[in-house]
Design a protein around this motif. Sequence first.
Motif, PDB file in Angstrom:
ATOM      1  N   THR A 182       0.845  -1.284  -0.036  1.00 23.01           N
ATOM      2  CA  THR A 182       0.109  -0.101   0.025  1.00 23.01           C
ATOM      3  C   THR A 182       0.740   1.489  -0.221  1.00 23.01           C
ATOM      4  N   ASP A 183       2.031   1.329  -0.059  1.00 19.48           N
ATOM      5  CA  ASP A 183       3.013   2.362   0.238  1.00 19.48           C
ATOM      6  C   ASP A 183       4.085   2.498  -0.734  1.00 19.48           C
ATOM      7  N   GLY A 184       5.288   2.170  -0.150  1.00 21.28           N
ATOM      8  CA  GLY A 184       6.336   2.411  -1.390  1.00 21.28           C
ATOM      9  C   GLY A 184       6.521   1.538  -2.614  1.00 21.28           C
ATOM     10  N   PHE A 185       6.220   0.222  -2.363  1.00 21.00           N
ATOM     11  CA  PHE A 185       5.968  -0.728  -3.469  1.00 21.00           C
ATOM     12  C   PHE A 185       4.901  -0.430  -4.381  1.00 21.00           C
ATOM     13  N   ARG A 238       3.797   2.382  -4.753  1.00 17.65           N
ATOM     14  CA  ARG A 238       4.124   3.552  -5.816  1.00 17.65           C
ATOM     15  C   ARG A 238       4.634   3.127  -7.006  1.00 17.65           C
ATOM     16  N   LEU A 239       5.837   2.107  -6.865  1.00 18.69           N
ATOM     17  CA  LEU A 239       6.560   1.856  -7.746  1.00 18.69           C
ATOM     18  C   LEU A 239       5.889   0.870  -8.931  1.00 18.69           C
ATOM     19  N   LEU A 240       4.865   0.200  -8.090  1.00 22.34           N
ATOM     20  CA  LEU A 240       4.085  -0.595  -9.248  1.00 22.34           C
ATOM     21  C   LEU A 240       3.178   0.045 -10.101  1.00 22.34           C
ATOM     22  N   LYS A 241       3.067   1.429  -9.732  1.00 26.75           N
ATOM     23  CA  LYS A 241       2.482   2.248 -10.721  1.00 26.75           C
ATOM     24  C   LYS A 241       3.214   2.693 -11.742  1.00 26.75           C
ATOM     25  N   GLY A 242       4.708   2.460 -11.986  1.00 28.14           N
ATOM     26  CA  GLY A 242       5.254   3.108 -12.923  1.00 28.14           C
ATOM     27  C   GLY A 242       5.651   1.927 -13.886  1.00 28.14           C
ATOM     28  N   ALA A 243       6.855   1.665 -14.548  1.00 28.67           N
ATOM     29  CA  ALA A 243       7.458   0.814 -15.419  1.00 28.67           C
ATOM     30  C   ALA A 243       7.572  -0.791 -14.802  1.00 28.67           C
ATOM     31  N   VAL A 244       6.819  -1.655 -14.840  1.00 30.44           N
ATOM     32  CA  VAL A 244       6.819  -2.651 -14.106  1.00 30.44           C
ATOM     33  C   VAL A 244       7.458  -3.775 -14.974  1.00 30.44           C
ATOM     34  N   PHE A 245       8.533  -4.727 -14.607  1.00 29.65           N
ATOM     35  CA  PHE A 245       9.030  -5.680 -15.244  1.00 29.65           C
ATOM     36  C   PHE A 245       8.974  -6.717 -14.493  1.00 29.65           C
ATOM     37  N   PRO A 246       8.051  -7.620 -14.230  1.00 26.80           N
ATOM     38  CA  PRO A 246       8.073  -8.452 -13.042  1.00 26.80           C
ATOM     39  C   PRO A 246       9.046  -9.725 -13.145  1.00 26.80           C
ATOM     40  N   SER A 247       9.554  -9.837 -14.357  1.00 29.14           N
ATOM     41  CA  SER A 247      10.469 -10.973 -14.984  1.00 29.14           C
ATOM     42  C   SER A 247      11.871 -10.631 -15.285  1.00 29.14           C
ATOM     43  N   GLY A 248      12.431  -9.730 -14.189  1.00 33.28           N
ATOM     44  CA  GLY A 248      13.750  -9.501 -14.765  1.00 33.28           C
ATOM     45  C   GLY A 248      14.810 -10.752 -14.326  1.00 33.28           C
ATOM     46  N   TYR A 249      15.952 -10.655 -14.913  1.00 29.55           N
ATOM     47  CA  TYR A 249      16.788 -11.857 -14.700  1.00 29.55           C
ATOM     48  C   TYR A 249      18.222 -11.390 -14.235  1.00 29.55           C
ATOM     49  N   CYS A 305       6.874 -12.257   5.364  1.00 30.27           N
ATOM     50  CA  CYS A 305       5.521 -11.280   5.152  1.00 30.27           C
ATOM     51  C   CYS A 305       5.833 -10.052   6.052  1.00 30.27           C
ATOM     52  N   ILE A 306       5.922 -10.169   7.246  1.00 28.29           N
ATOM     53  CA  ILE A 306       6.016  -8.981   8.111  1.00 28.29           C
ATOM     54  C   ILE A 306       7.321  -8.159   7.682  1.00 28.29           C
ATOM     55  N   GLN A 307       8.394  -8.599   7.202  1.00 28.36           N
ATOM     56  CA  GLN A 307       9.527  -7.835   6.935  1.00 28.36           C
ATOM     57  C   GLN A 307       9.092  -6.923   5.680  1.00 28.36           C
ATOM     58  N   LEU A 308       8.471  -7.845   4.519  1.00 30.08           N
ATOM     59  CA  LEU A 308       8.036  -6.944   3.485  1.00 30.08           C
ATOM     60  C   LEU A 308       6.969  -5.800   3.671  1.00 30.08           C
ATOM     61  N   ALA A 309       6.313  -6.117   4.355  1.00 25.80           N
ATOM     62  CA  ALA A 309       4.993  -5.231   4.901  1.00 25.80           C
ATOM     63  C   ALA A 309       5.778  -3.986   5.458  1.00 25.80           C
ATOM     64  N   ASN A 310       6.576  -4.071   6.190  1.00 28.88           N
ATOM     65  CA  ASN A 310       7.547  -3.044   6.910  1.00 28.88           C
ATOM     66  C   ASN A 310       8.373  -2.207   5.812  1.00 28.88           C
ATOM     67  N   LEU A 311       9.048  -3.074   5.122  1.00 25.79           N
ATOM     68  CA  LEU A 311       9.922  -2.376   4.248  1.00 25.79           C
ATOM     69  C   LEU A 311       9.113  -1.516   3.094  1.00 25.79           C
ATOM     70  N   ASP A 312       7.903  -2.060   2.824  1.00 25.19           N
ATOM     71  CA  ASP A 312       6.879  -1.359   2.021  1.00 25.19           C
ATOM     72  C   ASP A 312       6.731   0.108   2.796  1.00 25.19           C
ATOM     73  N   ALA A 313       6.357   0.164   3.938  1.00 21.81           N
ATOM     74  CA  ALA A 313       6.172   1.343   4.645  1.00 21.81           C
ATOM     75  C   ALA A 313       7.470   2.207   4.737  1.00 21.81           C
ATOM     76  N   THR A 314       8.782   1.481   4.964  1.00 23.27           N
ATOM     77  CA  THR A 314       9.770   2.381   5.059  1.00 23.27           C
ATOM     78  C   THR A 314      10.377   3.043   3.611  1.00 23.27           C
ATOM     79  N   LEU A 315      10.116   2.353   2.481  1.00 21.33           N
ATOM     80  CA  LEU A 315      10.376   2.741   1.308  1.00 21.33           C
ATOM     81  C   LEU A 315       9.360   3.848   1.055  1.00 21.33           C
ATOM     82  N   GLY A 316       7.971   3.845   1.442  1.00 20.09           N
ATOM     83  CA  GLY A 316       7.255   5.057   1.246  1.00 20.09           C
ATOM     84  C   GLY A 316       7.715   6.289   2.221  1.00 20.09           C
ATOM     85  N   GLY A 317       8.053   5.926   3.124  1.00 24.41           N
ATOM     86  CA  GLY A 317       8.636   7.029   3.809  1.00 24.41           C
ATOM     87  C   GLY A 317       9.903   7.748   3.318  1.00 24.41           C
TER      88      GLY A 317
END
Length: 519
Positions: free
Chosen positions: A32-35, A37-48, A281-293
């Motif tokens: 809902t936050d940092g990630f 925002r990024l998912l509204k940009g150019a998304v390449f879900p299958s990078g290598y 799961c908790i780690q990614l949820a918190n990182l989402d908020a941290t990136l948003g900040g």
Amino acid sequence: MVPPKDAPKLIVAISVDQFSADLLAKNRAYFTDGFARLLKGAVFPSGYQSHAATETCPGHSTILTGYRPANTGIIANSWTDQATPRPGKSVYCAEDESVPGSSASNYTVSAKHLKVPTLGERMKAADPRTRVVSVAGKDRAAVMMGGHNVDELWWWDGKAFASYAGRTEPAVVTRATAATTALLAMAQPALEMPAWCASRDKAVSIGGDKTVGTWHFDRAAGDTRAFRASPAYDAAVIALAAGLIQDMKLGQGPATDIISIGASATDYVGHSFGTDGAEICIQLANLDATLGGLFDILDRTGVDYEVVLTADHGGNDLPEREITQGITEAQRVDVALAPAVMGKSIGEKLGIATPLLFGDMPNGDVWISTALTTEQRKTVLAETIARYKAMPQVATVLTGKQIAATPMPKGPPETWTVIQRARASYDPTRSGDLLVFLKSRVTAIPVAGTGYVATHGSPYDYDRRVPILFWRKGMTGFEHAGSIETVDIAPTLARTIGLPVPGVDGKCLDLGAQGSPCR
């Protein structure tokens, strides 16, 4: 270099260590936050991370250079150099082993092994007014994304934020160290678990009375290991990055600046608890908020900034949980495959007392002792190949000569053969005499419960596939399902600022008018 009129004033390159494409796919609907925002940009879900050496140092060496590890020279986190006088013969990817008194565990951090320039170094060469900054939880992440010529480069060394030897510590770093030290000295209560994580909050036995899957990051005061494998670790690193952006007024000078940020906690969480429990799961949820900040702070500066986020590699869950999910091939590696164990057995058969084989537990490089005669080496090589090929957990054994004779791969990375993947991270001056690859889902950790429980490092797509996300204010978002490579990031960002990067392995990606038009 004359930058285009619409060039961004600040490039922000973020690497989330061990953030696989699978992790994004499983969790993206809940961000809902940092990630988000990024998912509204150019998304390449299958990078290598297209090469076989899916480790932290090689992966980070591709992100801002545009080169695969075969050209960066960073073929692993560490490799064997039998000419070095130190015991064990191991050389760390981000050290200067020539420093007197250094060892594999007590080293001087350096970029000397990185054979190519980073994007920041190219930017500074084109315009010396460019500021290049790199911050990470791991020294190797900061070094491989920052490079040789940086204005500021910092990582957390377990006790403080540290940098290359001889550098002056700015006040913002001193404050960050003090704040992180104070945080570490306090006990951490359990973190709130988002509702969408509840279904993953299940204990998985890893032997005896030990389990993983249900830790909510409560820790005792001073527990440095638990701190490192927690959301607080990323928060501390990103807080320092934000502080440097503000104190240095990055993006407010006459030239485009660049900051790279290595968020390392997801890797430590993945290794310690696996990739499918409450912890990740908790780690990614918190990182989402941290990136948003972080993005909120950047917004308040008024700077026109461009963000790219990716990962250095993916990761595989622990086999004990995979087995419960019906992944029957999941298992732990037989300790007999360790080069030291294998070498001792071969030496006993051949009557050779000297250590014969060097290297970590496969997947990866195995070196044959240079102390042997030519005839002995020939015999040991043949015996080693035969023994590894006979082991039921081994998928393939490749010689350095076979790999070196293979052309550098082209085309979609998902179509590359294993030897082509190996070629993309093969350096004849550093790579092993052999590369031994385990079968898919064989975890290269023999026993769980004594340290890490899950890992990466294989040539398979669960370790190679990573997301690549670009965002800039005003850009038209889209999602491209096809495969690209992390080496495409540097030329894409370079095109945004009108900087030529000839000869790199990657290609420019067209992100549209407000991104990076490759025309």
